[in-house]
Each structure stands twice: as C-alpha cells, then as structure tokens.
Design a protein around this motif. Structure first.
Motif, PDB file in Angstrom:
ATOM      1  N   CYS A  61       0.864  -1.190   0.000  1.00 11.40           N
ATOM      2  CA  CYS A  61       0.000   0.000   0.000  1.00 11.40           C
ATOM      3  C   CYS A  61       0.896   1.234   0.000  1.00 11.40           C
ATOM      4  CB  CYS A  61      -0.910   0.008   1.228  1.00 11.40           C
ATOM      5  SG  CYS A  61      -1.979  -1.432   1.381  1.00 11.40           S
ATOM      6  N   PRO A  62       1.459   1.579  -1.154  1.00 12.63           N
ATOM      7  CA  PRO A  62       2.415   2.685  -1.221  1.00 12.63           C
ATOM      8  C   PRO A  62       1.838   4.006  -0.707  1.00 12.63           C
ATOM      9  CG  PRO A  62       2.200   1.593  -3.358  1.00 12.63           C
ATOM     10  CD  PRO A  62       1.169   1.014  -2.451  1.00 12.63           C
ATOM     11  N   GLY A  63       2.578   4.635   0.181  1.00 14.75           N
ATOM     12  CA  GLY A  63       2.205   5.966   0.654  1.00 14.75           C
ATOM     13  C   GLY A  63       1.235   6.017   1.812  1.00 14.75           C
ATOM     14  N   GLY A  64       0.717   4.877   2.256  1.00 12.46           N
ATOM     15  CA  GLY A  64      -0.249   4.902   3.353  1.00 12.46           C
ATOM     16  C   GLY A  64      -1.545   5.571   2.938  1.00 12.46           C
ATOM     17  N   MET A  65      -2.213   6.233   3.905  1.00 15.85           N
ATOM     18  CA  MET A  65      -3.498   6.875   3.621  1.00 15.85           C
ATOM     19  C   MET A  65      -3.771   7.969   4.634  1.00 15.85           C
ATOM     20  SD  MET A  65      -5.999   3.826   5.143  1.00 15.85           S
ATOM     21  CE  MET A  65      -6.949   3.808   3.716  1.00 15.85           C
ATOM     22  N   PRO A  66      -4.636   8.933   4.263  1.00 15.91           N
ATOM     23  CA  PRO A  66      -5.012   9.974   5.215  1.00 15.91           C
ATOM     24  C   PRO A  66      -5.807   9.373   6.375  1.00 15.91           C
ATOM     25  CG  PRO A  66      -5.925  10.426   3.019  1.00 15.91           C
ATOM     26  CD  PRO A  66      -5.239   9.105   2.959  1.00 15.91           C
ATOM     27  N   LEU A  67      -5.540   9.839   7.591  1.00 12.45           N
ATOM     28  CA  LEU A  67      -6.268   9.367   8.769  1.00 12.45           C
ATOM     29  C   LEU A  67      -7.556  10.169   8.899  1.00 12.45           C
ATOM     30  CD1 LEU A  67      -6.420   7.571  11.258  1.00 12.45           C
ATOM     31  CD2 LEU A  67      -5.105   9.288  12.506  1.00 12.45           C
ATOM     32  N   GLU A  68      -8.550   9.769   8.097  1.00  9.28           N
ATOM     33  CA  GLU A  68      -9.864  10.408   8.096  1.00  9.28           C
ATOM     34  C   GLU A  68     -10.875   9.409   7.559  1.00  9.28           C
ATOM     35  OE1 GLU A  68      -9.756  12.599   3.756  1.00  9.28           O
ATOM     36  OE2 GLU A  68      -8.803  13.629   5.434  1.00  9.28           O
ATOM     37  N   VAL A  69     -12.100   9.510   8.037  1.00  9.91           N
ATOM     38  CA  VAL A  69     -13.155   8.630   7.534  1.00  9.91           C
ATOM     39  C   VAL A  69     -13.272   8.857   6.030  1.00  9.91           C
ATOM     40  CG1 VAL A  69     -15.618   8.089   7.601  1.00  9.91           C
ATOM     41  CG2 VAL A  69     -14.383   8.576   9.719  1.00  9.91           C
ATOM     42  N   GLY A  70     -13.247   7.779   5.273  1.00 19.05           N
ATOM     43  CA  GLY A  70     -13.298   7.852   3.819  1.00 19.05           C
ATOM     44  C   GLY A  70     -11.924   7.900   3.174  1.00 19.05           C
ATOM     45  N   GLY A  71     -10.868   8.045   3.987  1.00 20.57           N
ATOM     46  CA  GLY A  71      -9.510   8.028   3.441  1.00 20.57           C
ATOM     47  C   GLY A  71      -9.263   6.707   2.736  1.00 20.57           C
ATOM     48  N   GLU A  72      -8.565   6.741   1.610  1.00 22.95           N
ATOM     49  CA  GLU A  72      -8.349   5.534   0.813  1.00 22.95           C
ATOM     50  C   GLU A  72      -6.886   5.342   0.457  1.00 22.95           C
ATOM     51  OE1 GLU A  72     -10.730   5.561  -2.742  1.00 22.95           O
ATOM     52  OE2 GLU A  72     -12.536   5.041  -1.637  1.00 22.95           O
ATOM     53  N   ALA A  73      -6.544   4.077   0.201  1.00 28.15           N
ATOM     54  CA  ALA A  73      -5.234   3.718  -0.326  1.00 28.15           C
ATOM     55  C   ALA A  73      -5.452   2.636  -1.380  1.00 28.15           C
ATOM     56  CB  ALA A  73      -4.326   3.191   0.775  1.00 28.15           C
ATOM     57  N   THR A  88      -8.789  -1.763  -2.866  1.00 27.05           N
ATOM     58  CA  THR A  88      -8.875  -0.417  -2.321  1.00 27.05           C
ATOM     59  C   THR A  88      -9.201  -0.537  -0.844  1.00 27.05           C
ATOM     60  OG1 THR A  88      -9.665   0.469  -4.416  1.00 27.05           O
ATOM     61  CG2 THR A  88     -10.063   1.803  -2.464  1.00 27.05           C
ATOM     62  N   VAL A  89      -8.384   0.103  -0.019  1.00 29.45           N
ATOM     63  CA  VAL A  89      -8.582   0.094   1.428  1.00 29.45           C
ATOM     64  C   VAL A  89      -9.148   1.449   1.822  1.00 29.45           C
ATOM     65  CG1 VAL A  89      -7.454  -0.168   3.670  1.00 29.45           C
ATOM     66  CG2 VAL A  89      -6.615  -1.468   1.700  1.00 29.45           C
ATOM     67  N   ARG A  90     -10.201   1.430   2.650  1.00 28.04           N
ATOM     68  CA  ARG A  90     -10.841   2.664   3.114  1.00 28.04           C
ATOM     69  C   ARG A  90     -10.937   2.651   4.630  1.00 28.04           C
ATOM     70  NH1 ARG A  90     -13.198   0.967  -1.031  1.00 28.04           N
ATOM     71  NH2 ARG A  90     -14.716  -0.365  -0.011  1.00 28.04           N
ATOM     72  N   ILE A  91     -10.989   3.843   5.209  1.00 26.27           N
ATOM     73  CA  ILE A  91     -11.261   3.963   6.636  1.00 26.27           C
ATOM     74  C   ILE A  91     -12.768   4.179   6.772  1.00 26.27           C
ATOM     75  CG2 ILE A  91     -10.914   5.315   8.731  1.00 26.27           C
ATOM     76  CD1 ILE A  91      -8.083   5.885   7.769  1.00 26.27           C
ATOM     77  N   ALA A  92     -13.436   3.204   7.389  1.00 22.44           N
ATOM     78  CA  ALA A  92     -14.888   3.264   7.562  1.00 22.44           C
ATOM     79  C   ALA A  92     -15.266   4.134   8.755  1.00 22.44           C
ATOM     80  CB  ALA A  92     -15.459   1.864   7.749  1.00 22.44           C
ATOM     81  N   SER A  93     -14.465   4.065   9.819  1.00 20.53           N
ATOM     82  CA  SER A  93     -14.724   4.871  11.013  1.00 20.53           C
ATOM     83  C   SER A  93     -13.436   4.968  11.814  1.00 20.53           C
ATOM     84  CB  SER A  93     -15.842   4.256  11.860  1.00 20.53           C
ATOM     85  OG  SER A  93     -15.459   2.979  12.327  1.00 20.53           O
ATOM     86  N   ILE A  94     -13.419   5.918  12.744  1.00 20.19           N
ATOM     87  CA  ILE A  94     -12.255   6.105  13.605  1.00 20.19           C
ATOM     88  C   ILE A  94     -12.760   6.278  15.030  1.00 20.19           C
ATOM     89  CG2 ILE A  94     -10.236   7.523  14.146  1.00 20.19           C
ATOM     90  CD1 ILE A  94     -10.275   8.461  11.210  1.00 20.19           C
ATOM     91  N   ASP A  95     -12.209   5.487  15.945  1.00 20.84           N
ATOM     92  CA  ASP A  95     -12.534   5.597  17.362  1.00 20.84           C
ATOM     93  C   ASP A  95     -11.248   6.019  18.063  1.00 20.84           C
ATOM     94  OD1 ASP A  95     -13.534   5.439  19.924  1.00 20.84           O
ATOM     95  OD2 ASP A  95     -13.602   3.252  19.967  1.00 20.84           O
ATOM     96  N   GLY A  96     -11.118   7.303  18.346  1.00 19.25           N
ATOM     97  CA  GLY A  96      -9.864   7.821  18.891  1.00 19.25           C
ATOM     98  C   GLY A  96      -8.819   7.753  17.801  1.00 19.25           C
ATOM     99  N   ALA A  97      -7.769   6.965  18.036  1.00 14.25           N
ATOM    100  CA  ALA A  97      -6.727   6.772  17.017  1.00 14.25           C
ATOM    101  C   ALA A  97      -6.820   5.383  16.407  1.00 14.25           C
ATOM    102  CB  ALA A  97      -5.346   6.983  17.634  1.00 14.25           C
ATOM    103  N   LYS A  98      -7.989   4.736  16.521  1.00 12.84           N
ATOM    104  CA  LYS A  98      -8.169   3.372  16.014  1.00 12.84           C
ATOM    105  C   LYS A  98      -9.097   3.371  14.813  1.00 12.84           C
ATOM    106  CE  LYS A  98      -7.447   1.213  20.458  1.00 12.84           C
ATOM    107  NZ  LYS A  98      -7.991   0.290  21.458  1.00 12.84           N
TER     108      LYS A  98
END
Length: 113
Positions: A61-73, A88-98
């Motif tokens: 996953c080159p470059g990682g991804m933004p730490l925000e809901v909807g962030g993609e890599a 495609t990897v997405r952030i569905a939700s964030i609980d604190g830093a998780k």
C-alpha cells in the motif's frame, strides 16, 4: 480483533468487504495525519489471515493513507503463484486513534488462471 462483513451487493459482484480494527498512531504531515503504509499493509494481511487462515505473500500500500473517515489507499495483494490482485482500502470509522479499515478484494480475479 478483526471482523468480516459481506454485503449482498458486494457478494453479487464477487467482492468481499473486510473490516479490520487496529490501533494506529497518526503520523503528522503538512496535509494532516496519515496512517503509515506499513500499518495499512499489516492490517490487511492480518484481516485476511484471521478470516481465511492463510496470510497473503505480500500486501503493498504505497504511501499509506489519510487518517480520516473515507480516506483511501490503492493496494496490491500478492497471493499464491505470485498473482497480484488490486484492492482499495478505506477507513470506515475512527474511534480515537483506532481506524476501522474495510477493503474490497475481487474474488473472481483470485479464481482466474
């Protein structure tokens, strides 16, 4: 712990959504917090290993991804026979830093020659 979810819509098109929850400390950049490349790769690899009992040969996953809901890599999954599958990897939700990651793997491509 990881959690496997499958929607009927994704199942119909041969894709699987897998949600993985892991602890991540965001790395601050000029554009905001990022999830490091290695963290995303390990979360995807661990989620697949937990669900199917086999770890992929490699997840990239080159470059990682933004730490925000909807962030993609955009990532590449390497499986047996050195077959590469895009996902495609997405952030569905964030609980604190998780962040809870979800991603689509095209199962039809896994069955191709």
């Amino acid at each position: 712990m990881s959690r496997f979810t499958m929607s009927a819509r994704r199942a119909a098109r041969g894709s699987v959504a897998i949600g993985v929850v892991c602890g991540v400390a965001g790395v601050l950049t000029a554009c905001g917090a990022k999830v490091p490349e290695k963290t995303v790769e390990e979360a995807v690899s661990d989620g697949i290993a937990d669900k199917v009992g086999l770890r992929p040969k490699e997840v990239d996953c080159p470059g990682g991804m933004p730490l925000e809901v909807g962030g993609e890599a955009d990532c590449t999954l390497t499986v047996v026979g050195d077959r590469e599958i895009g996902l495609t990897v997405r952030i569905a939700s964030i609980d604190g830093a998780k962040p809870k990651f979800e991603y689509d793997v095209d199962l039809m491509k896994l069955l191709e020659k």
